[in-house]
Design an enzyme around this catalytic site. Structure first.
Site, PDB file in Angstrom:
ATOM      1  N   THR A 205      41.930  46.181  49.636  1.00  0.00           N
ATOM      2  CA  THR A 205      41.197  46.428  50.876  1.00  0.00           C
ATOM      3  C   THR A 205      41.208  45.151  51.708  1.00  0.00           C
ATOM      4  OG1 THR A 205      39.796  47.965  49.674  1.00  0.00           O
ATOM      5  CG2 THR A 205      38.961  47.172  51.802  1.00  0.00           C
TER       6      THR A 205
ATOM      7  N   PHE B  60      41.677  54.684  47.568  1.00  0.00           N
ATOM      8  CA  PHE B  60      40.386  55.379  47.674  1.00  0.00           C
ATOM      9  C   PHE B  60      39.840  55.837  46.328  1.00  0.00           C
ATOM     10  CE2 PHE B  60      42.538  55.925  51.741  1.00  0.00           C
ATOM     11  CZ  PHE B  60      41.560  55.485  52.627  1.00  0.00           C
TER      12      PHE B  60
ATOM     13  N   GLU C 263      36.040  54.342  40.626  1.00  0.00           N
ATOM     14  CA  GLU C 263      35.991  53.959  39.215  1.00  0.00           C
ATOM     15  C   GLU C 263      35.258  55.046  38.446  1.00  0.00           C
ATOM     16  OE1 GLU C 263      34.421  49.988  38.767  1.00  0.00           O
ATOM     17  OE2 GLU C 263      35.817  49.236  40.259  1.00  0.00           O
TER      18      GLU C 263
ATOM     19  N   LEU D  10      24.358  62.302  48.921  1.00  0.00           N
ATOM     20  CA  LEU D  10      22.981  62.459  49.402  1.00  0.00           C
ATOM     21  C   LEU D  10      22.025  62.377  48.226  1.00  0.00           C
ATOM     22  CD1 LEU D  10      23.132  65.296  52.113  1.00  0.00           C
ATOM     23  CD2 LEU D  10      22.938  62.825  52.440  1.00  0.00           C
TER      24      LEU D  10
ATOM     25  N   CYS E 208      32.924  47.355  45.709  1.00  0.00           N
ATOM     26  CA  CYS E 208      33.498  47.749  47.002  1.00  0.00           C
ATOM     27  C   CYS E 208      32.471  47.903  48.133  1.00  0.00           C
ATOM     28  CB  CYS E 208      34.287  49.047  46.849  1.00  0.00           C
ATOM     29  SG  CYS E 208      35.789  48.802  45.871  1.00  0.00           S
TER      30      CYS E 208
HETATM   31  N1  LIG Z   1      37.717  48.804  42.058  1.00  0.00           N
HETATM   32  C1  LIG Z   1      37.748  49.856  42.860  1.00  0.00           C
HETATM   33  O1  LIG Z   1      37.139  50.905  42.596  1.00  0.00           O
HETATM   34  C2  LIG Z   1      38.532  49.810  44.147  1.00  0.00           C
HETATM   35  C3  LIG Z   1      38.743  51.003  44.872  1.00  0.00           C
HETATM   36  C4  LIG Z   1      39.465  50.945  46.053  1.00  0.00           C
HETATM   37  C5  LIG Z   1      39.944  49.723  46.514  1.00  0.00           C
HETATM   38  N2  LIG Z   1      39.713  48.588  45.806  1.00  0.00           N
HETATM   39  C6  LIG Z   1      40.274  47.332  46.316  1.00  0.00           C
HETATM   40  O2  LIG Z   1      41.439  47.027  45.537  1.00  0.00           O
HETATM   41  C7  LIG Z   1      41.562  45.612  45.349  1.00  0.00           C
HETATM   42  C8  LIG Z   1      41.603  45.287  43.865  1.00  0.00           C
HETATM   43  O3  LIG Z   1      40.355  45.619  43.285  1.00  0.00           O
HETATM   44  P1  LIG Z   1      40.142  45.649  41.709  1.00  0.00           P
HETATM   45  O4  LIG Z   1      38.765  46.154  41.479  1.00  0.00           O
HETATM   46  O5  LIG Z   1      41.304  46.314  41.076  1.00  0.00           O
HETATM   47  O6  LIG Z   1      40.225  44.067  41.399  1.00  0.00           O
HETATM   48  P2  LIG Z   1      40.181  43.344  39.988  1.00  0.00           P
HETATM   49  O7  LIG Z   1      39.442  42.086  40.202  1.00  0.00           O
HETATM   50  O8  LIG Z   1      39.716  44.296  38.941  1.00  0.00           O
HETATM   51  O9  LIG Z   1      41.722  43.023  39.652  1.00  0.00           O
HETATM   52  C9  LIG Z   1      42.488  42.079  40.331  1.00  0.00           C
HETATM   53  C10 LIG Z   1      43.574  41.572  39.369  1.00  0.00           C
HETATM   54  O10 LIG Z   1      44.514  40.767  40.097  1.00  0.00           O
HETATM   55  C11 LIG Z   1      44.935  39.724  39.264  1.00  0.00           C
HETATM   56  N3  LIG Z   1      45.552  38.655  40.074  1.00  0.00           N
HETATM   57  C12 LIG Z   1      44.959  37.699  40.824  1.00  0.00           C
HETATM   58  N4  LIG Z   1      45.882  36.924  41.432  1.00  0.00           N
HETATM   59  C13 LIG Z   1      47.107  37.394  41.044  1.00  0.00           C
HETATM   60  C14 LIG Z   1      48.442  37.019  41.342  1.00  0.00           C
HETATM   61  N5  LIG Z   1      48.724  35.976  42.137  1.00  0.00           N
HETATM   62  N6  LIG Z   1      49.444  37.732  40.781  1.00  0.00           N
HETATM   63  C15 LIG Z   1      49.205  38.764  39.955  1.00  0.00           C
HETATM   64  N7  LIG Z   1      47.923  39.163  39.644  1.00  0.00           N
HETATM   65  C16 LIG Z   1      46.905  38.497  40.181  1.00  0.00           C
HETATM   66  C17 LIG Z   1      43.666  39.320  38.528  1.00  0.00           C
HETATM   67  O11 LIG Z   1      43.935  38.575  37.363  1.00  0.00           O
HETATM   68  C18 LIG Z   1      43.053  40.696  38.244  1.00  0.00           C
HETATM   69  O12 LIG Z   1      43.500  41.200  36.996  1.00  0.00           O
HETATM   70  C19 LIG Z   1      40.381  45.008  46.105  1.00  0.00           C
HETATM   71  O13 LIG Z   1      40.801  44.689  47.404  1.00  0.00           O
HETATM   72  C20 LIG Z   1      39.372  46.126  46.159  1.00  0.00           C
HETATM   73  O14 LIG Z   1      38.491  46.026  47.243  1.00  0.00           O
HETATM   74  C21 LIG Z   1      39.032  48.604  44.629  1.00  0.00           C
END
Ligand SMILES: NC(=O)c1ccc[n+]([C@@H]2O[C@H](COP(=O)([O-])OP(=O)(O)OC[C@H]3O[C@@H](n4cnc5c(N)ncnc54)[C@H](O)[C@@H]3O)[C@@H](O)[C@H]2O)c1
Length: 430
Positions: A121, A152, A155, A250, A260
């Site tokens: 995001t 979207f 979790e 709701l 997020c």
């Molecule tokens: N978690 C959710 O439910 C969700 C849903 C929609 C969108 N998002 C968005 O998706 C993105 C990721 O969220 P997440 O919850 O999966 O994050 P997270 O923190 O669980 O995972 C991120 C991963 O990236 C790795 N990383 C960091 N730098 C790196 C690099 N240079 N090369 C390779 N790997 C690297 C980290 O070690 C980690 O394992 C965010 O922008 C978040 O806002 C998350």
């Protein structure tokens, strides 16, 4: 297709596993050697229902591999996905350092033309920056096209959402690259919205902000219910039947958390302010959420339920059920306040205790509800895990020394709890 993914967190790993399940060859890269070693041995570093089995199946079929080597993940691929974190940075900004680092690394590594898709995001304009960074570092004859494809998934329902989501948004200014990304998801059968890059980036923030608004809205209605004697569940049901409103999101409670909604709503207000527009309503959504996180504590204080040394059970640590994610969970503030008041805390969660140990290493934890409730003098329900909400009310009465319950998720009916002699306090139900 041959696909490389940067980041194996909640989004990156689920994306990798689901794309391999769809028949693509996927290489997932992470900077954490521990995580990669775990996944190579067939174990998922995150809890997500159904994920580990699907991961193992695709590893065995040779479609899914894990690496810490950038050359292995970034070279010779049809599409590269960026799925690293964009946590809250200074003054509510999205911290783009991980995304920019990956862009640099891709630029330094690729030897062929590349389609680079940002799933993380990111604020409006970031994909253009990603493309510029990669172009600057890659050889001048290499074509680079950035495409926005915000995620979207929820979790706890991530696998289901990946295959049955409401829409897939793909934004870009190079039509063949957009079409290629759409083709990668074509077997999923989900409606695809093709748009420009900036609109795609904003769709994600606008969607999360709207959902957060629904939650803060119903929580304010709950607060009015408490003052007037109405019942928020009846009100929500009556509202939700109107198709223009819809019944989802709701459910009154102690506010939203997670990795997020809080950071994305803040990032959108910051982004708006920088663009010269004050997003007044969203500022209020955040303020209401802050206040709502204190609700159970306020109720407990009004009942003098937290004297020094009182045995307090905190039931649920994850920010919502079916995940081990504790980021921005309302449990964190509650535990801090209970500690300040000298309570003797025992924290229960069926899955998330290990993650919470990173925040409170010295707390007493249990994954047994029985142990948590045994002789407790007050209990706070933070997460509506099935293990908690499907418990018979008589069990609380039987195990607790003093059956006083503050329920932040309205897991039980007021009449049932009353019938069992439980001093029960919930949200928006008088
Ligand atoms: N978690 C959710 O439910 C969700 C849903 C929609 C969108 N998002 C968005 O998706 C993105 C990721 O969220 P997440 O919850 O999966 O994050 P997270 O923190 O669980 O995972 C991120 C991963 O990236 C790795 N990383 C960091 N730098 C790196 C690099 N240079 N090369 C390779 N790997 C690297 C980290 O070690 C980690 O394992 C965010 O922008 C978040 O806002 C998350």
């Amino acid at each position: 297709m041959n696909i490389g993914i940067a980041g194996t967190g909640y989004v990156g790993l689920v994306t990798g596993v689901c794309l391999s399940e769809a028949g693509h060859h996927v290489t997932c890269l992470d900077v954490s050697p521990e995580k990669i070693a775990l996944m190579k041995s067939g174990k998922s570093p995150i809890y997500e229902p159904g994920l580990e089995e699907m991961m193992q199946r695709n590893q065995a079929a040779g479609r899914l591999t894990f690496t810490t080597e950038k050359t292995e993940a970034y070279r010779g691929k049809d599409i590269l996905f960026i799925a690293v974190g964009t946590p809250e940075g200074e003054n509510g900004h999205a911290d783009l350092s991980f995304v920019k680092k990956v862009a640099e690394e891709i630029g330094d590594t690729i030897q062929d033309d590349a389609i680079v898709v940002t799933k993380s995001t990111v604020p409006v304009g970031t994909n253009d920056q990603v493309e510029a960074i990669i172009r600057e570092r890659a050889a001048s004859n290499i074509q680079v096209h950035a495409v926005s494809n915000p995620e979207f998934l929820r979790e706890g329902n991530a696998i289901h959402d990946s295959f049955h989501g409401d829409r897939i948004v793909i934004g870009g200014h190079h039509q063949p690259a957009v079409d290629k990304v759409a083709e990668c998801f074509s077997s999923f059968g989900i409606p695809i919205v093709k748009t420009d890059t900036k609109s795609a980036e904003l769709i994600k923030y606008a969607s999360n902000a709207f959902l957060a608004t629904k939650i803060s809205f119903i929580n304010e209605i709950a607060n009015i219910c408490e003052l007037t004697g109405a019942n928020v569940e009846e009100v929500a049901e009556g509202m939700g039947l109107d198709k223009r409103i819809g019944s989802q999101f709701l459910k009154a409670g102690i506010g939203f958390g997670g990795s997020c909604f809080p950071k994305d709503t803040k990032a959108l207000t910051t982004m708006s302010a920088e663009a010269g527009y004050e997003f007044r309503m969203l500022n209020a959504v955040l303020e209401v959420n802050e206040l709502q996180h204190n609700k159970l504590l306020e109720k407990a204080d009004a009942e003098n339920a937290i004297e020094k040394g009182v045995k307090a059970a905190v039931l649920g640590l994850a920010f919502k059920p079916n995940t081990d994610d504790t980021r921005e969970s309302p449990a964190i503030r509650l535990i801090e306040e209970l500690q300040n008041r000298g309570a003797d805390i025992i924290a229960y969660d069926p899955i998330a205790t290990e993650k919470m140990k990173e925040v409170f290493p010295d707390l007493t934890y249990t994954d047994s509800l029985e142990t948590a409730l045994q002789d407790a003098e007050t209990a706070f329900i933070i997460t509506d895990w099935a293990q908690i909400k499907e418990t018979d009310p008589s069990y609380f009465k039987e195990k607790m020394k003093r059956p006083v319950i503050f329920d932040g998720r309205n897991c039980f009916t007021v009449s049932d709890m009353k019938k069992h002699g439980i001093d029960y306090h919930s949200i928006g139900r008088g």
